[in-house]
Design an enzyme around this catalytic site. Structure first.
Site, PDB file in Angstrom:
ATOM      1  N   GLY A  21       1.975  42.515 -50.203  1.00 39.26           N
ATOM      2  CA  GLY A  21       2.947  42.069 -48.870  1.00 39.26           C
ATOM      3  C   GLY A  21       2.116  41.556 -47.755  1.00 39.26           C
ATOM      4  O   GLY A  21       2.438  41.549 -46.462  1.00 39.26           O
ATOM      5  N   GLY A  22       0.797  41.188 -48.112  1.00 34.16           N
ATOM      6  CA  GLY A  22      -0.083  40.576 -46.937  1.00 34.16           C
ATOM      7  C   GLY A  22      -0.662  41.742 -45.811  1.00 34.16           C
ATOM      8  O   GLY A  22      -1.031  41.153 -44.720  1.00 34.16           O
ATOM      9  N   SER A 106      -1.967  40.935 -55.049  1.00 35.71           N
ATOM     10  CA  SER A 106      -2.144  40.407 -53.701  1.00 35.71           C
ATOM     11  C   SER A 106      -2.820  41.097 -52.818  1.00 35.71           C
ATOM     12  O   SER A 106      -3.729  41.673 -53.073  1.00 35.71           O
ATOM     13  CB  SER A 106      -0.564  39.921 -53.145  1.00 35.71           C
ATOM     14  OG  SER A 106      -1.044  39.150 -52.159  1.00 35.71           O
TER      15      SER A 106
END
Length: 417
Positions: A21-22, A106
């Site tokens: 989620g960055g 991610s």
């Protein structure tokens, strides 16, 4: 947490999930992150939340002056605390603290990289799964502080943010004023859509900070120097992963490859008719995701541990897409496709999820993804360059990497400093 329903005299292997989620969005609660299927296969599943955005990554001279602990990377402190808790307590849930696999996608994959390279997490896990986590850098990686006015520091970003709220100075009063800000003021609308820092006066560091304690170098430097956990690793990407470039002409794009410009043109645009937008995307995702995943496999194997590299290309049958976008592999790794797609989930979708989930579960349990009824998946070899590909028909094949020529020139470009 999910633990196996059937009790065993032997402790169960453990997998610990770190969501993406960055570093600004998400959490551990979405249904696609359910660990139920892992538990059914005899694996204790653990997930947790960690601080995000400015709660997770923040620095300011006042903090540096009045705090004696590690600074800046609070999200990573949370992750290390969770791993320590697991080591001390997981046996109470039937888990084996000596058989812990760390798995993330991610920003979660980048977190796995961070845990692999920080001494504070050494010995807290013995296998790693890195999904679309890059492998050369952890986002911006600003230094905590800098005496050079031409080098932006995390502390300066904190000063910018404080000034935005009328807070100046680096004394105790400034620290108290910062701590008096509400959660809404600290978030200040920060999310994946607007996390790109302002070039003039950025107010968010963008992610991990080079604090010299938890994060001391780029991931690339750590892997090159061998300063990482030498553990069996599964690493890979989706075939239409995230990444972009913004070259205005093909000439400028290929010139960025330096002495490999002609080689790059042959690898990406041999007929000369590929659209510039496609070239910007392909070169961008190769630089950000595809080549770094191979680099990780190379370095892990160089230090005598097996590295199993994959590229996930399956798309749910009811989805119209040219390939598997960033993060779309998650429900297949977790075997939660019916949670993701509901009543439109097809039998092929389900079978593909079972295949990928079996590979992942086998790796967690045995240190190898291989098992009966699965296509053989050998560990990475530099002189072979094979990769496990899950194609659009849901079939797993272990074969030469079709992107090898592209990744070779991208690797050369990555070495240009």
């Amino acid at each position: 947490m999910f633990k196996p329903a059937k009790q065993s005299k032997q402790p169960y292997p453990v997998v610990v999930w770190i969501y993406g989620g960055g570093f600004v969005n998400s959490g551990s609660s979405p249904g696609v992150y359910s660990g139920e299927s892992f538990a059914k296969q005899g694996v204790v599943f653990v997930s947790f939340n960690y601080r995000l955005g400015r709660f997770g990554f923040f620095a300011h001279p006042a903090l540096s002056s009045f705090e004696n602990d590690a600074l800046g990377n609070y999200a990573f402190m949370d992750q290390i605390a969770a791993l320590n808790w697991i080591k001390s307590n997981i046996s109470q849930f039937g888990g084996d603290p000596q058989q812990v696999t760390l798995m993330g996608e991610s920003a979660g994959g980048k977190s796995v990289h961070a845990m692999m390279q920080t001494s504070a997490a050494q010995g807290l896990f013995n296998k790693a799964i890195i999904m679309s986590g890059g492998g050369r850098e952890l986002f911006n990686q600003l230094p905590l502080t800098s005496d050079n006015k031409n080098i932006l520091s995390a502390e300066q970003v904190g000063v910018n943010f404080a000034a935005q709220h009328g807070i100046t100075g680096d004394n105790k009063a400034a620290l108290n004023a910062l701590r008096a800000l509400s959660a809404e003021q600290l978030v200040d609308g920060l999310n994946l859509a607007n996390m790109t820092p302002s070039p003039e006066a950025p107010t968010y560091v963008g992610g991990p900070i080079l604090d010299g304690i938890l994060v001391s170098s780029s991931t690339e430097e750590a892997f090159n120097e061998g300063n990482f956990s030498h553990v069996p690793t599964m690493v890979g990407t989706t075939d239409k992963d995230i990444g972009f470039a913004i070259y205005s002409t093909k000439e400028a794009l290929f010139k960025s490859f330096g002495s490999r410009a002609e080689q790059a043109q042959q690898a990406y645009d041999s007929k000369g008719n590929t659209d510039l937008a496609i070239l910007n995307y392909e070169t961008g995702q190769d630089l950000l995701m595809q080549e770094p995943a191979r680099f990780v496999a190379q370095q892990v194997s160089k230090f005598s541990q097996p590295a199993f590299i994959y590229r996930f290309g399956y798309v749910a049958q009811t989805v119209t897409a040219q390939g598997a976008a960033h993060a779309t592999e998650i429900p297949y790794f977790f075997n939660t496709v019916t949670t993701k797609y509901g009543h439109i989930t097809t039998e092929q979708d389900k079978q593909t999820a079972k295949t990928m989930h079996r590979y992942v579960t086998n790796f967690i349990k045995y240190g190898t993804p291989n098992g009966p009824g699965l296509s053989a998946w050998r560990a990475f070899k530099e002189d072979e360059r094979y990769i496990l590909q899950l194609n659009k028909q849901g079939t797993a094949t272990f074969s030469p990497d079709p992107l090898e020529a592209r990744l070779d020139v991208t690797q050369a470009k990555a070495s240009i400093k």
